[in-house]
Design a protein around this motif. Structure first.
Motif, mmCIF file in Angstrom:
data_model
loop_
_atom_site.group_PDB
_atom_site.id
_atom_site.type_symbol
_atom_site.label_atom_id
_atom_site.label_comp_id
_atom_site.label_asym_id
_atom_site.label_seq_id
_atom_site.Cartn_x
_atom_site.Cartn_y
_atom_site.Cartn_z
ATOM 1 N N ARG A 243 0.844 -1.197 0.000
ATOM 2 C CA ARG A 243 0.000 0.000 0.000
ATOM 3 C C ARG A 243 0.874 1.240 0.000
ATOM 4 O O ARG A 243 1.822 1.339 0.782
ATOM 5 N N CYS A 244 0.526 2.161 -0.886
ATOM 6 C CA CYS A 244 1.180 3.465 -0.919
ATOM 7 C C CYS A 244 0.336 4.364 -1.810
ATOM 8 O O CYS A 244 -0.002 3.984 -2.933
ATOM 9 N N LYS A 245 -0.014 5.524 -1.315
ATOM 10 C CA LYS A 245 -0.745 6.480 -2.145
ATOM 11 C C LYS A 245 0.249 7.085 -3.131
ATOM 12 O O LYS A 245 1.286 7.627 -2.740
ATOM 13 N N ALA A 246 -0.073 6.971 -4.418
ATOM 14 C CA ALA A 246 0.833 7.484 -5.461
ATOM 15 C C ALA A 246 0.971 8.996 -5.345
ATOM 16 O O ALA A 246 0.024 9.703 -4.994
ATOM 17 N N ILE A 247 2.159 9.468 -5.641
ATOM 18 C CA ILE A 247 2.426 10.900 -5.644
ATOM 19 C C ILE A 247 2.938 11.274 -7.034
ATOM 20 O O ILE A 247 3.780 10.571 -7.592
ATOM 21 N N THR A 248 2.393 12.343 -7.598
ATOM 22 C CA THR A 248 2.815 12.796 -8.919
ATOM 23 C C THR A 248 3.685 14.027 -8.756
ATOM 24 O O THR A 248 3.259 15.027 -8.180
ATOM 25 N N LEU A 249 4.911 13.927 -9.257
ATOM 26 C CA LEU A 249 5.846 15.049 -9.214
ATOM 27 C C LEU A 249 5.787 15.795 -10.539
ATOM 28 O O LEU A 249 5.887 15.180 -11.596
ATOM 29 N N LYS A 250 5.650 17.089 -10.462
ATOM 30 C CA LYS A 250 5.625 17.939 -11.662
ATOM 31 C C LYS A 250 7.028 18.381 -12.055
ATOM 32 O O LYS A 250 7.251 18.833 -13.165
ATOM 33 N N LYS A 251 7.968 18.255 -11.105
ATOM 34 C CA LYS A 251 9.352 18.657 -11.352
ATOM 35 C C LYS A 251 10.270 17.684 -10.624
ATOM 36 O O LYS A 251 9.823 16.882 -9.806
ATOM 37 N N THR A 252 11.546 17.757 -10.904
ATOM 38 C CA THR A 252 12.524 16.909 -10.224
ATOM 39 C C THR A 252 12.582 17.282 -8.751
ATOM 40 O O THR A 252 12.628 18.460 -8.408
ATOM 41 N N MET A 253 12.542 16.265 -7.900
ATOM 42 C CA MET A 253 12.659 16.469 -6.452
ATOM 43 C C MET A 253 13.725 15.517 -5.918
ATOM 44 O O MET A 253 14.073 14.532 -6.568
ATOM 45 N N THR A 254 14.212 15.818 -4.720
ATOM 46 C CA THR A 254 15.303 15.062 -4.115
ATOM 47 C C THR A 254 14.833 14.390 -2.829
ATOM 48 O O THR A 254 14.134 15.004 -2.022
ATOM 49 N N ILE A 255 15.252 13.142 -2.627
ATOM 50 C CA ILE A 255 14.983 12.455 -1.363
ATOM 51 C C ILE A 255 15.867 13.091 -0.296
ATOM 52 O O ILE A 255 17.087 13.127 -0.435
ATOM 53 N N ILE A 256 15.231 13.597 0.774
ATOM 54 C CA ILE A 256 15.987 14.248 1.841
ATOM 55 C C ILE A 256 15.958 13.451 3.143
ATOM 56 O O ILE A 256 16.729 13.735 4.053
ATOM 57 N N SER A 257 15.067 12.464 3.218
ATOM 58 C CA SER A 257 14.964 11.679 4.444
ATOM 59 C C SER A 257 14.340 10.319 4.141
ATOM 60 O O SER A 257 13.435 10.223 3.318
ATOM 61 N N VAL A 258 14.851 9.289 4.829
ATOM 62 C CA VAL A 258 14.285 7.938 4.738
ATOM 63 C C VAL A 258 14.156 7.402 6.154
ATOM 64 O O VAL A 258 15.136 7.339 6.885
ATOM 65 N N GLU A 259 12.937 7.047 6.545
ATOM 66 C CA GLU A 259 12.671 6.457 7.859
ATOM 67 C C GLU A 259 11.864 5.186 7.646
ATOM 68 O O GLU A 259 11.305 4.980 6.579
ATOM 69 N N GLY A 260 11.784 4.363 8.670
ATOM 70 C CA GLY A 260 10.958 3.168 8.563
ATOM 71 C C GLY A 260 11.556 1.989 9.285
ATOM 72 O O GLY A 260 12.324 2.154 10.232
ATOM 73 N N THR A 261 11.203 0.795 8.828
ATOM 74 C CA THR A 261 11.664 -0.431 9.478
ATOM 75 C C THR A 261 13.072 -0.817 9.032
ATOM 76 O O THR A 261 13.601 -1.823 9.482
ATOM 77 N N HIS A 262 13.666 -0.059 8.165
ATOM 78 C CA HIS A 262 15.087 -0.151 7.805
ATOM 79 C C HIS A 262 15.537 -1.481 7.239
ATOM 80 O O HIS A 262 16.582 -2.005 7.596
ATOM 81 N N ASN A 263 14.749 -2.018 6.334
ATOM 82 C CA ASN A 263 15.204 -3.192 5.604
ATOM 83 C C ASN A 263 15.256 -2.882 4.112
ATOM 84 O O ASN A 263 15.175 -3.761 3.286
ATOM 85 N N GLY A 264 15.342 -1.605 3.800
ATOM 86 C CA GLY A 264 15.392 -1.185 2.405
ATOM 87 C C GLY A 264 14.011 -0.950 1.829
ATOM 88 O O GLY A 264 12.990 -1.167 2.481
#
Length: 111
Positions: A38-59
């Motif tokens: 499950r993940c709600k899709a997100i539409t990017l209109k321009k290039t964006m950068t990943i600035i943070s990753v959190e979660g259960t940390h298995n990739g």
């Protein structure tokens, strides 16, 4: 004068804050030993950068326009995702589910 400066500060703080997008993806094991994504899709209109990753940390992996885009396996590789640039398109993010786990999530922040 103070009101004008305060208004300008709040305007730029709002613009800066509004540009950060958060997306959360989930994976849960279901009784027949399969998994539900499950993940709600997100539409990017321009290039964006990943600035943070959190979660259960298995990739996690990234799908762009319903096709696999890139995968980051394990904790160290998840950290390597920070700084990754994502071109315009529609994205979902799914966490890797460890064999002994029933659920996992990943939270990605984009700017």
């Amino acid at each position: 004068m103070k009101i004008c400066i305060t208004a300008i500060f709040l305007f730029f703080a709002t613009i800066s804050h509004a540009q950060i997008l958060t997306v959360i993806g989930y994976q849960e094991r279901i009784p027949d030993n399969n998994a539900e994504l499950r993940c709600k899709a997100i539409t990017l209109k321009k290039t964006m950068t990943i600035i943070s990753v959190e979660g259960t940390h298995n990739g996690f992996w990234i799908m762009r326009n319903n096709k696999p885009e890139k995968a980051f396996w394990g904790i160290k590789h998840s950290e390597k995702a920070i700084g990754e640039k994502l071109k315009a398109g529609t994205y979902v993010f799914y966490p890797n589910l460890q064999p002994n786990s029933d659920s996992a999530y990943v939270e990605i922040k984009l700017k």
